[in-house]
Design an enzyme around this catalytic site. Structure first.
Site, PDB file in Angstrom:
ATOM      1  N   THR A  64       1.610  -5.397  17.616  1.00 43.84           N
ATOM      2  CA  THR A  64       0.908  -4.480  16.717  1.00 43.84           C
ATOM      3  C   THR A  64      -0.213  -5.201  15.989  1.00 43.84           C
ATOM      4  O   THR A  64      -1.005  -4.581  15.315  1.00 43.84           O
ATOM      5  CB  THR A  64       1.861  -3.890  15.663  1.00 43.84           C
ATOM      6  OG1 THR A  64       2.488  -4.972  14.983  1.00 43.84           O
ATOM      7  CG2 THR A  64       2.914  -3.032  16.312  1.00 43.84           C
ATOM      8  N   GLU A  66       0.857  -1.188   0.000  1.00 47.35           N
ATOM      9  CA  GLU A  66       0.000   0.000   0.000  1.00 47.35           C
ATOM     10  C   GLU A  66       0.889   1.233   0.000  1.00 47.35           C
ATOM     11  O   GLU A  66       2.023   1.192   0.475  1.00 47.35           O
ATOM     12  CB  GLU A  66      -0.979  -0.029   1.173  1.00 47.35           C
ATOM     13  CG  GLU A  66      -0.342  -0.137   2.539  1.00 47.35           C
ATOM     14  CD  GLU A  66      -0.290   1.207   3.211  1.00 47.35           C
ATOM     15  OE1 GLU A  66      -1.235   1.984   3.048  1.00 47.35           O
ATOM     16  OE2 GLU A  66       0.720   1.477   3.871  1.00 47.35           O
ATOM     17  N   GLU A  75      31.466 -13.684   4.520  1.00 44.54           N
ATOM     18  CA  GLU A  75      32.292 -13.883   5.707  1.00 44.54           C
ATOM     19  C   GLU A  75      31.446 -13.961   6.971  1.00 44.54           C
ATOM     20  O   GLU A  75      31.760 -14.700   7.887  1.00 44.54           O
ATOM     21  CB  GLU A  75      33.290 -12.732   5.847  1.00 44.54           C
ATOM     22  CG  GLU A  75      34.696 -13.139   5.486  1.00 44.54           C
ATOM     23  CD  GLU A  75      35.685 -12.009   5.676  1.00 44.54           C
ATOM     24  OE1 GLU A  75      36.070 -11.748   6.816  1.00 44.54           O
ATOM     25  OE2 GLU A  75      36.066 -11.387   4.676  1.00 44.54           O
TER      26      GLU A  75
END
Length: 450
Positions: free
Chosen positions: A179, A71, A254
């Site tokens: 949330t 969105e 690495e």
């Protein structure tokens, strides 16, 4: 050149991306319009920062990045914000309707309409690279786009760029603060799908970072900007060796080689130090030993878990600023004697060290103090299994009642995917448990079964 392409997915990915690119620009002296006064070699790409920025003929520096959200509102802020001239408009990709916190929408229905556009854009970016080294993918586990679309994109990237490393920076659902109610579903589905496609995933949880902001920076009510700037510092420390001529640690691979003992055990714990406000820094001298010591304190970690209950498999210390190897060796020796750091018995207590002489930069007017030296510790510890166990438990509570499952099935998922993902994570917890066993116990245990 060893270029890296950053992909920022969903609201969390995009907002962390903003914080990171803001910081990179400050570190390299690149202005918001992409001009770089200090760069005398216009158009030629042999400077270290060219791993993250490409140069146009007119001397403009463009981030090698793609922003994707299903969105438009969050990416629109970039399109109209301070750094709108930094990005090519095609690097900012948005859909029309959002994934509504639903993994299935991000992965199946809405996601598949936009994924080809994104891959096409990534292909264009990778064509500008002479030696693409890999992808850094920023997203959250809890959101619909962050979980569903990221996993779809990772699957496709594995097909198109098989051997290239893919590192994730993921916002993990915090233990207390949530949330979305369906975070555990999204997290477990996305982890299951991306587990085999990701080479290394650095997790941060919002609650841990809230606490650090509250405790160390005296911010009573931290905002996402506060959190993201701190995350930006961490990402910057991890990528500093790719962007500056460093003394040690220069490749994405690495990190994997040094931190990932088994392909599935690729979730290092991140700790950063010093996190300190400007008022305090004025009075404190932070020596190498001090900042190294703070890294081993659980409250400075980016994920809530207790490494004192786990064992270390590997440990990377990335220093930047005024640090010399002699001090580092002394600090590590001190930690080995004083701290009860337990390594697994099949791994000698090696610390991989990276030193970068570029001191940490801070955003002007931000909360963090300008310091002479900082360290970011990446450690692979079995303690992070606590975080998975916590998430699995929440998943089980909801899934036992099949709560909210119809939203996923309605978008074309099958219920079997839930149980499959849950079994995979149970296996992951078991993997962590087995890795922590002493090699003698493990071998002895197998013998008794027959």
């Amino acid at each position: 050149m060893r270029e890296c392409i950053s992909v920022h997915v969903g609201q969390a990915g995009v907002q962390i991306g903003n914080a990171c690119w803001e910081l990179y620009c400050l570190e390299h002296g690149i202005q918001p319009d992409g001009q770089m006064p200090s760069d005398k070699t216009i158009g030629t790409g042999d400077d270290s920062f060219n791993t993250f920025f490409s140069e146009t003929g007119s001397g403009k520096h463009v981030p090698r990045a793609v922003y994707v959200d299903l969105e438009p509102t969050v990416v629109d802020e970039v399109r109209t914000g301070t750094y709108r001239q930094l990005f090519h408009p095609e690097q900012l990709i948005t859909g029309k309707e959002d994934a509504a916190n639903n993994y299935a929408r991000g992965h199946y229905t809405i996601g598949k309409e936009i994924v080809d556009v994104v891959l096409d854009r990534i292909r264009k970016l990778s064509d500008q690279c002479t030696g693409l080294q890999g992808f850094l993918i920023f997203h959250s586990f809890g959101g619909g786009t962050g979980s569903g679309f990221t996993s779809l994109l990772m699957e496709r990237l594995s097909v198109d760029y098989g051997k290239k490393s893919k590192l994730e920076f993921a916002v993990y659902p915090a233990p207390q603060v949530s949330t979305a109610v369906v975070e555990p579903y999204n997290s477990i589905l996305t982890t299951h799908t991306t587990l085999e496609h990701s080479d290394c995933a650095f997790m941060v949880d919002n609650e841990a970072i809230y606490d650090i902001c509250r405790r160390n920076l005296d911010i009573e009510r931290p905002t996402y900007t506060n959190l993201n700037r701190l995350i930006g510092q961490i990402v910057s420390s991890i990528t500093a060796s790719l962007r500056f001529d460093g003394a040690l640690n220069v490749e994405l691979t690495e990190f994997q080689t040094n931190l990932v003992p088994y392909p599935r055990i690729h979730f290092p714990l991140v700790t950063y130090s010093p996190v300190i406000s400007a008022e305090k820094a004025y009075h404190e001298q932070l020596t190498v030993a001090e900042i190294t010591n703070t890294c081993f304190e659980p409250q400075n970690q980016m994920v809530k878990c207790d490494p004192r209950h786990g064992k270390y498999m590997a440990c990377c210390l990335l220093y930047r600023g005024d640090v010399v190897p002699k001090d580092v060796n002394a600090a590590i020796a001190g930690i080995k004697t004083k701290r009860s750091i337990q390594f697994v018995d099949w791994c000698p207590t090696g610390f991989k060290v990276g030193i970068n002489y570029q001191p940490p930069t801070v955003v002007p007017g931000g909360d963090l103090a300008k310091v002479q030296r900082a360290v970011c510790m990446l450690s692979n510890t079995t303690a992070i299994a606590e975080a998975w166990a916590r998430l699995d438990h929440k998943f089980d509570l909801m899934y036992a009642k099949r709560a909210f499952v119809h939203w996923y099935v309605g978008e074309g998922m099958e219920e079997g995917e839930f149980s499959e993902a849950r079994e995979d994570l149970a296996a992951l917890e078991k993997d962590y448990e087995e890795v922590g066993l002493d090699s003698t116990e493990a071998e002895g245990g197998d013998g008794e079964e027959f």
